[in-house]
Design a protein around this motif. Structure first.
Motif, PDB file in Angstrom:
ATOM      1  N   SER A  18       4.895  -2.833  18.018  1.00 55.35           N
ATOM      2  CA  SER A  18       3.963  -3.743  18.691  1.00 55.35           C
ATOM      3  C   SER A  18       3.964  -5.142  18.117  1.00 55.35           C
ATOM      4  N   GLY A  19       4.345  -5.312  16.860  1.00 56.19           N
ATOM      5  CA  GLY A  19       4.375  -6.630  16.245  1.00 56.19           C
ATOM      6  C   GLY A  19       5.687  -7.350  16.407  1.00 56.19           C
ATOM      7  N   ASN A  20       6.618  -6.755  17.124  1.00 62.88           N
ATOM      8  CA  ASN A  20       7.953  -7.287  17.379  1.00 62.88           C
ATOM      9  C   ASN A  20       8.792  -7.319  16.098  1.00 62.88           C
ATOM     10  N   ILE A  21       9.858  -8.091  16.098  1.00 63.15           N
ATOM     11  CA  ILE A  21      10.876  -8.023  15.057  1.00 63.15           C
ATOM     12  C   ILE A  21      10.357  -8.577  13.739  1.00 63.15           C
ATOM     13  N   GLY A  22      10.669  -7.867  12.650  1.00 57.61           N
ATOM     14  CA  GLY A  22      10.321  -8.317  11.312  1.00 57.61           C
ATOM     15  C   GLY A  22      11.505  -8.161  10.382  1.00 57.61           C
ATOM     16  N   PRO A  23      11.383  -8.655   9.144  1.00 58.59           N
ATOM     17  CA  PRO A  23      12.469  -8.531   8.184  1.00 58.59           C
ATOM     18  C   PRO A  23      12.908  -7.093   7.929  1.00 58.59           C
ATOM     19  N   PRO A  77      11.796  -6.854  22.676  1.00 60.73           N
ATOM     20  CA  PRO A  77      11.255  -6.387  23.955  1.00 60.73           C
ATOM     21  C   PRO A  77      10.221  -7.319  24.572  1.00 60.73           C
ATOM     22  N   PHE A  78       9.773  -8.345  23.840  1.00 63.93           N
ATOM     23  CA  PHE A  78       8.592  -9.096  24.259  1.00 63.93           C
ATOM     24  C   PHE A  78       8.864 -10.520  24.730  1.00 63.93           C
ATOM     25  N   HIS A  79       9.661 -11.276  23.986  1.00 66.25           N
ATOM     26  CA  HIS A  79       9.777 -12.705  24.246  1.00 66.25           C
ATOM     27  C   HIS A  79      10.218 -12.996  25.665  1.00 66.25           C
ATOM     28  N   ARG A 108       9.524 -11.498  28.227  1.00 68.76           N
ATOM     29  CA  ARG A 108       8.429 -11.207  29.147  1.00 68.76           C
ATOM     30  C   ARG A 108       7.220 -12.114  28.922  1.00 68.76           C
ATOM     31  N   GLY A 109       7.354 -13.070  27.989  1.00 75.03           N
ATOM     32  CA  GLY A 109       6.228 -13.946  27.700  1.00 75.03           C
ATOM     33  C   GLY A 109       5.129 -13.274  26.904  1.00 75.03           C
ATOM     34  N   ILE A 110       5.481 -12.235  26.147  1.00 74.90           N
ATOM     35  CA  ILE A 110       4.517 -11.502  25.326  1.00 74.90           C
ATOM     36  C   ILE A 110       4.832 -11.765  23.860  1.00 74.90           C
ATOM     37  N   ALA A 111       3.814 -12.027  23.060  1.00 70.48           N
ATOM     38  CA  ALA A 111       4.021 -12.214  21.622  1.00 70.48           C
ATOM     39  C   ALA A 111       3.871 -10.903  20.869  1.00 70.48           C
ATOM     40  N   SER A 112       2.945 -10.048  21.312  1.00 64.85           N
ATOM     41  CA  SER A 112       2.615  -8.828  20.573  1.00 64.85           C
ATOM     42  C   SER A 112       1.777  -7.930  21.462  1.00 64.85           C
ATOM     43  N   THR A 113       1.789  -6.627  21.174  1.00 62.62           N
ATOM     44  CA  THR A 113       0.865  -5.701  21.839  1.00 62.62           C
ATOM     45  C   THR A 113      -0.061  -5.035  20.825  1.00 62.62           C
ATOM     46  N   VAL A 114      -0.161  -5.606  19.635  1.00 59.03           N
ATOM     47  CA  VAL A 114      -0.954  -4.991  18.564  1.00 59.03           C
ATOM     48  C   VAL A 114      -2.400  -4.782  19.006  1.00 59.03           C
ATOM     49  N   GLU A 115      -2.998  -5.781  19.608  1.00 56.23           N
ATOM     50  CA  GLU A 115      -4.410  -5.692  19.974  1.00 56.23           C
ATOM     51  C   GLU A 115      -4.627  -5.123  21.370  1.00 56.23           C
ATOM     52  N   ARG A 174      -0.588  -4.482  27.561  1.00 52.84           N
ATOM     53  CA  ARG A 174       0.146  -5.674  27.986  1.00 52.84           C
ATOM     54  C   ARG A 174       1.534  -5.319  28.499  1.00 52.84           C
ATOM     55  N   LEU A 175       2.039  -4.177  28.082  1.00 46.61           N
ATOM     56  CA  LEU A 175       3.342  -3.705  28.558  1.00 46.61           C
ATOM     57  C   LEU A 175       3.243  -2.201  28.733  1.00 46.61           C
ATOM     58  N   THR A 176       3.703  -1.697  29.869  1.00 46.12           N
ATOM     59  CA  THR A 176       3.585  -0.259  30.090  1.00 46.12           C
ATOM     60  C   THR A 176       4.531   0.497  29.164  1.00 46.12           C
ATOM     61  N   TRP A 177       4.154   1.720  28.840  1.00 53.10           N
ATOM     62  CA  TRP A 177       5.020   2.573  28.018  1.00 53.10           C
ATOM     63  C   TRP A 177       6.299   2.907  28.766  1.00 53.10           C
ATOM     64  N   ALA A 178       6.203   2.991  30.084  1.00 52.34           N
ATOM     65  CA  ALA A 178       7.409   3.251  30.883  1.00 52.34           C
ATOM     66  C   ALA A 178       8.390   2.085  30.777  1.00 52.34           C
ATOM     67  N   ALA A 179       7.871   0.847  30.761  1.00 55.94           N
ATOM     68  CA  ALA A 179       8.753  -0.313  30.624  1.00 55.94           C
ATOM     69  C   ALA A 179       9.432  -0.315  29.262  1.00 55.94           C
TER      70      ALA A 179
END
Length: 343
Positions: free
Chosen positions: A89-94, A115-117, A119-126, A130-135
């Motif tokens: 959910s926090g996208n790419i990290g080190p 998976p996010f940028h 689609r214009g999404i920064a994160s799904t943490v909160e 914001r993005l379906t599990w199917a997607a």
């Protein structure tokens, strides 16, 4: 060029100061360097945005999105076995870059996807909605399909390593119901490592496509996702496949693969570790727990409302690592994928 050996510990878009972050817009435009000889080739591929699993299995895939990724190729003769790395959910990290480096050093090609940028999404943490599990699941299928077109990749030896939301995605993408329906027989993932995934949605008839191998890596102190649900999922899958296993890390929190990040609290992240497992039939319809029968009218929103009304949803989770957990995670994932994708 982003050098993996000098990645920043913190970034401007971080939700918590202690958590490392790679800006996905930078990742889409600047090559990540794993070593003096290995750097990422910036690529993109097309994915889709299905609204849910049942529509996806009916062929209703939603609109298109273009996702950014970087492809890392090891030294040696083509074609190479390959691993898709899918972040959470926090996208790419080190830590994803560290895992890519370990796999490339072991002779694996790696496709690290964002998976996010795209689609214009920064994160799904909160907000996971914001993005379906199917997607997210379809992203893995799309990445696999893309890799199979590359002459540098052995199309018969492709695996995936996903963490958290990405771990859920790689598990579901390897299911017989999804892989077997969307892909041709024998063209699915051959090996899957799911790190601390959410196992709260499962197919009632649990099988992996193409006799794939699966390793789930989980922490017994995870307060974001339920270890027990993943134990149940692994047990169900193992009834038909002896190459399915679970390794539990004692004292490990969520995201225990993040090197150098001590356990850190994220106050706004929602958790529902005690909510009952949601099951689907082979068509992707949810099974109503009140009747035990599939109901095509049920949606994820219904289950979310039930969980809120029942008091199952809380906020506040812990992420981070202790001791050698991150190194042990990385080694376990690498060893399993190398063994499973060997000729």
């Amino acid at each position: 060029m982003i050098n993996a050996l000098s990645l920043p510990v913190a970034g401007a878009l971080m939700l918590q100061p202690a958590l490392p972050h790679i800006d996905s817009s930078q990742f889409a435009n600047e090559s990540v360097q794993l070593s003096a000889r290995v750097h990422g080739r910036i690529v993109s591929f097309t994915t889709r945005n299905p609204l849910d699993f049942a529509p996806m299995l009916r062929g209703e895939l939603g609109d298109e999105s273009t996702l950014h990724a970087q492809l890392f190729l090891p030294r040696g003769t083509d074609p190479h076995p390959a691993v898709i790395i899918v972040p959470g959910s926090g996208n790419i990290g080190p830590h994803h870059v560290e895992q890519a480096a370990a796999l490339v050093a072991a002779g694996m090609a790696v496709l690290l996807i964002d998976p996010f940028h795209g689609r214009g999404i920064a994160s799904t943490v909160e907000d996971q909605a914001r993005l379906t599990w199917a997607a997210s699941t379809y992203d893995v299928i799309a990445a696999l399909t893309y890799l199979r077109t590359l002459p540098q990749i052995d199309a018969n030896r492709i695996g995936a390593l996903g963490s958290s939301r990405g771990g859920t995605a790689v598990m579901l993408a390897a299911s017989e119901q999804i892989s077997g329906r969307i892909l041709t027989q024998g063209s699915g993932l051959k090996a899957i490592v799911a790190g601390y995934p959410w196992c709260g949605t499962q197919f009632r008839v649990a099988r992996l496509a193409d006799d794939a191998a699966l390793l789930v890596l989980a922490g017994d102190q995870d307060n974001w996702v339920s270890l027990h649900q993943c134990q149940d999922a692994v047990h169900a899958l193992s009834q038909h496949n002896e190459k399915v296993s679970l390794r539990v890390f004692q004292g490990a929190s969520h995201a225990f693969d993040r090197s150098g990040v001590s356990p850190t609290r994220i106050e706004n992240a929602p958790t529902a570790t005690t909510f009952p497992t949601i099951y689907m039939d082979n068509k992707g319809d949810y099974i109503d727990p009140r009747t035990g029968r599939p109901d095509p009218a049920l949606t994820p929103a219904d289950f979310l409302n039930w969980s809120i009304e029942g008091g199952f949803v809380r906020r506040g989770v812990t992420v981070g690592t202790r001791g050698e957990q991150a190194a042990e995670y990385r080694q376990a994932a690498t060893d399993f994928l190398v063994a499973s994708l060997s000729p």
